[in-house]
Scaffold this motif. Structure first.
Motif, PDB file in Angstrom:
ATOM      1  N   LYS A  72       0.835  -1.209   0.000  1.00 39.97           N
ATOM      2  CA  LYS A  72       0.000   0.000   0.000  1.00 39.97           C
ATOM      3  C   LYS A  72       0.867   1.255   0.000  1.00 39.97           C
ATOM      4  N   LEU A  73       1.949   1.240   0.784  1.00 39.98           N
ATOM      5  CA  LEU A  73       2.844   2.403   0.804  1.00 39.98           C
ATOM      6  C   LEU A  73       3.480   2.624  -0.565  1.00 39.98           C
ATOM      7  N   ILE A  74       3.893   1.558  -1.205  1.00 41.61           N
ATOM      8  CA  ILE A  74       4.523   1.676  -2.522  1.00 41.61           C
ATOM      9  C   ILE A  74       3.508   2.147  -3.558  1.00 41.61           C
ATOM     10  N   GLN A  75       2.284   1.626  -3.493  1.00 39.79           N
ATOM     11  CA  GLN A  75       1.257   2.037  -4.447  1.00 39.79           C
ATOM     12  C   GLN A  75       0.887   3.502  -4.272  1.00 39.79           C
ATOM     13  N   THR A  76       0.775   3.985  -3.040  1.00 41.40           N
ATOM     14  CA  THR A  76       0.440   5.396  -2.837  1.00 41.40           C
ATOM     15  C   THR A  76       1.587   6.281  -3.286  1.00 41.40           C
ATOM     16  N   GLU A  77       2.809   5.781  -3.189  1.00 47.82           N
ATOM     17  CA  GLU A  77       3.961   6.554  -3.658  1.00 47.82           C
ATOM     18  C   GLU A  77       3.930   6.680  -5.171  1.00 47.82           C
ATOM     19  N   GLU A  78       3.553   5.603  -5.867  1.00 48.35           N
ATOM     20  CA  GLU A  78       3.480   5.656  -7.325  1.00 48.35           C
ATOM     21  C   GLU A  78       2.381   6.603  -7.787  1.00 48.35           C
ATOM     22  N   VAL A  79       1.262   6.629  -7.075  1.00 49.71           N
ATOM     23  CA  VAL A  79       0.150   7.507  -7.436  1.00 49.71           C
ATOM     24  C   VAL A  79       0.545   8.958  -7.246  1.00 49.71           C
TER      25      VAL A  79
END
Length: 132
Positions: free
Chosen positions: A115-122
Motif C-alpha cells: 500500500k505504501l509503494i502504491q500510494t507513492e506511485e500515485v
C-alpha cells in the motif's frame, strides 16, 4: 471519519491475536505465559516494522521495498534467537501455534508495504507529467 491504513493493519493483527488465544484456550494447550510472551515479542516486531516503513516513506520514499526486505530479514533473524529463549519447542504442536501467527503478521506487513509503494506511485505520476 476515515480510518488510517496503519490502524486497519494493527486492528487485524490484534484480531488474529484474540482469535488465536481463544483457540488456544479452547484446546487447553497450557503454556499461557509462553504464548503471551511470544505475542508480546511478535507485537513489538510488528509495530517496529510498520513504524520504520512509515518513516522510510517520509524520508526515502523510493526505497520502501528495500527497507521492507531488510526488515523482514532482521525480523526472521531475531525470531530464531527468541524461539530458543522462549523454549517454544516444549509446547505441543508449536510449529502450528507459532509459525502461522508469524506468517500472518508477515502477510500484514507485506500488504502494508505494498500500500505504501502504491500510494507513492500515485503521488509521483502527476509530478512526472508536469516535468514533461
Amino acid at each position: 471519519m476515515k480510518i488510517k491504513k496503519t490502524t486497519i493493519y494493527i486492528i487485524l493483527f490484534f484480531i488474529m491475536f484474540f482469535l488465536h488465544f481463544g483457540i488456544w484456550q479452547y484446546l487447553e494447550v497450557g503454556f499461557e505465559t509462553t504464548f503471551i510472551r511470544y505475542y508480546l515479542f511478535l507485537t513489538l516486531l510488528f509495530t517496529i516494522v510498520i513504524t520504520i516503513l512509515s518513516i522510510i516513506k517520509k524520508i526515502y520514499p523510493n526505497y520502501i521495498g528495500f527497507g521492507f526486505i531488510g526488515l523482514v530479514m532482521f525480523k526472521l533473524m531475531i525470531m530464531f534467537l527468541v524461539m530458543k529463549k522462549l523454549n517454544l519447542n516444549e509446547v505441543p504442536n508449536y510449529k502450528v501455534h507459532f509459525v502461522i501467527p508469524y506468517l500472518i503478521s508477515l502477510v500484514l506487513e507485506t500488504l502494508y508495504a505494498v500500500k505504501l509503494i502504491q500510494t507513492e506511485e500515485v503521488t509521483e505520476s502527476p509530478k512526472d507529467e508536469k516535468n514533461q
